[in-house]
Scaffold this active site. Structure first.
Site, PDB file in Angstrom:
ATOM      1  N   ASP A 141      -7.597   1.385   1.564  1.00 47.19           N
ATOM      2  CA  ASP A 141      -8.171   1.364   0.207  1.00 47.19           C
ATOM      3  C   ASP A 141      -9.584   0.767   0.167  1.00 47.19           C
ATOM      4  OD1 ASP A 141      -5.814   2.438  -0.647  1.00 47.19           O
ATOM      5  OD2 ASP A 141      -5.005   0.577  -1.442  1.00 47.19           O
ATOM      6  N   GLN A 288      -2.819  10.224   4.418  1.00 44.90           N
ATOM      7  CA  GLN A 288      -4.069   9.451   4.444  1.00 44.90           C
ATOM      8  C   GLN A 288      -3.972   8.231   5.354  1.00 44.90           C
ATOM      9  OE1 GLN A 288      -5.543   9.304  -0.001  1.00 44.90           O
ATOM     10  NE2 GLN A 288      -3.394   9.847   0.113  1.00 44.90           N
TER      11      GLN A 288
HETATM   12  O1  F6P Z   1      -2.575  -0.335   0.384  1.00 45.57           O
HETATM   13  C1  F6P Z   1      -2.653   0.945   0.848  1.00 45.57           C
HETATM   14  C2  F6P Z   1      -1.787   1.877   0.094  1.00 45.57           C
HETATM   15  O2  F6P Z   1      -2.064   3.036   0.746  1.00 45.57           O
HETATM   16  C3  F6P Z   1      -1.953   1.991  -1.412  1.00 45.57           C
HETATM   17  O3  F6P Z   1      -3.045   2.766  -1.809  1.00 45.57           O
HETATM   18  C4  F6P Z   1      -0.627   2.598  -1.809  1.00 45.57           C
HETATM   19  O4  F6P Z   1      -0.333   2.343  -3.159  1.00 45.57           O
HETATM   20  C5  F6P Z   1       0.309   1.891  -0.912  1.00 45.57           C
HETATM   21  O5  F6P Z   1      -0.400   1.615   0.273  1.00 45.57           O
HETATM   22  C6  F6P Z   1       1.585   2.632  -0.610  1.00 45.57           C
HETATM   23  O6  F6P Z   1       2.341   1.890   0.296  1.00 45.57           O
HETATM   24  P1  F6P Z   1       3.849   2.166   0.756  1.00 45.57           P
HETATM   25  O7  F6P Z   1       4.245   3.505   0.275  1.00 45.57           O
HETATM   26  O8  F6P Z   1       3.791   2.065   2.242  1.00 45.57           O
HETATM   27  O9  F6P Z   1       4.654   1.066   0.152  1.00 45.57           O
END
Ligand code: F6P
Length: 362
Positions: A141, A288
């Site tokens: 991010d 991503q």
């Molecule tokens: O912090 C990075 C990030 O990609 C955020 O943009 C997103 O909300 C989150 O991780 C999602 O994380 P996970 O699905 O692994 O809990």
């Protein structure tokens, strides 16, 4: 002096984590003859007293370009609020003392924590309790204020830009509106930078609550000029003015954060209903976060890993490596945590987008 260093990766993964581990192990071995221990699955591994993994040069061979983290990670094992099930009921216990005991048993003289805001905040708290901590910032991010860039971000925007290139050709062929939902819960850097680079017509980011009318006007205006397709990029944390974030799962004590997702489909539905235009929605999601790190990320991650080990040897505990003015420096963890770097709605990047006719939702 003989050095014994532990290293862990915490929070969501990001391309470049393995490049940091490789650089840290190589520097520790080649420059200082130190021993490095990999802690499995982030802080969870320390709380659970999981067997650490001795990392030698052969263990890090071929890691430079491998995505993910060989150590494993978790964004659900906060040692200060650790979930424990008792009689079928989940309660939250402070396990920080157990964790410090585990570190003492390992006889390490430093713990390098590669993580985002959450993991670095835990590292800072542990440092205040006397643990010798060094931080390495990561997040796709790019929302940590203490460093100009974090590794993972460049790879993520490259992936998102490639997705936009692909959506363009199909959008144009079918005269459709194509919505691409990207990550970015509080900060819209991924959406804004890949949106500009990928030629989006509309970019919606969390920092600028958007107006439906502004979006409809832009797309309709294009249609009237003969541009029968439009590309709309939406960060997962974008909100309509006066509205709410779209959430898949509410926050719980273990994770602390709500899981976002769904704003892309909402935007797609509204465009389709209001403009009577065929619309499709793509959610890029964890693509991503995966795959090979870009050249930029490999280089930054390597520089961070090398400097983190130099900081251990200098005894610069309670600090985090950061990129400032093209140099890698150490900044106090205290300064680094809790301050997010957000897109300035009136900053140069947003103005650049607007100057070339991109609607940012206002
Ligand atoms: O912090 C990075 C990030 O990609 C955020 O943009 C997103 O909300 C989150 O991780 C999602 O994380 P996970 O699905 O692994 O809990």
């Amino acid at each position: 002096m003989f050095h014994n260093i532990a290293i862990l990766t915490g929070g969501g993964d990001a391309p470049g984590l393995n490049s940091v581990i490789r650089a840290a192990v190589k520097t520790a071995k080649l420059q200082y003859g130190a021993t490095v221990w990999g802690i499995p699955d982030g802080f969870e591994g320390l709380v659970q007293h999981s067997e650490p993994w001795r990392l030698d040069l052969p263990d890090v061979a071929g890691l430079l370009y491998r995505g993910g983290t060989i150590l494993g990670t978790s964004n659900r094992g906060n040692p200060f609020k650790y979930p424990v099930e008792i009689n079928g009921k989940m309660i939250y216990e402070d396990k920080s003392k157990d964790l410090l005991e585990c570190l003492e048993e390992l006889k390490v003289d430093a713990l390098i924590v590669i993580g985002g805001d959450g993991s670095l905040t835990i590292a800072h708290e542990l440092h205040k309790m006397g643990a010798p901590m060094i931080g390495v910032p990561k997040t796709i991010d790019n929302d940590l204020s203490a460093t100009e860039v974090t590794f993972g971000f460049d790879t993520a925007i490259t992936t998102a830009t490639e997705a936009l290139d692909k959506l363009h050709t199909t959008a144009e062929s079918h005269h459709r509106a194509m919505v691409l939902e990207l990550m970015g819960r509080d900060a819209g850097w991924i959406a804004l930078e890949s949106g500009i680079a990928g030629g989006a017509d509309v970019i919606l980011i969390p920092e600028i609550p958007f107006s439906w009318d502004a979006i409809f006007k832009l797309i309709d205006g294009r249609r009237k000029r003969g541009r029968k397709f439009s590309i709309i990029v939406v960060a997962e944390g974008a909100v309509p003015a006066g509205g709410q974030r779209v959430v898949i799962e509410t926050a719980d004590e273990t994770h602390g954060l709500e899981r976002l997702g769904g704003i892309g489909h909402l935007v797609g539905r509204e465009i389709s209903n209001n403009l009577k235009m065929e619309t499709r929605v793509t959610v890029l999601g964890h693509i991503q976060r995966g795959g090979k790190p870009s050249t930029f990320d490999r280089l930054l991650a390597t520089r961070f890993g090398v400097e983190a080990v130099h900081m251990v040897v200098r005894g610069q505990f309670g600090h985090m490596v950061a990129l400032r003015n093209a140099k890698i420096i150490g900044v106090p963890l205290e300064e680094a945590v809790g301050r997010q770097k957000l897109v300035d709605p009136d900053g140069q990047l947003v103005k650049t987008a607007e100057a070339i006719g991109i609607c940012v939702g206002r």
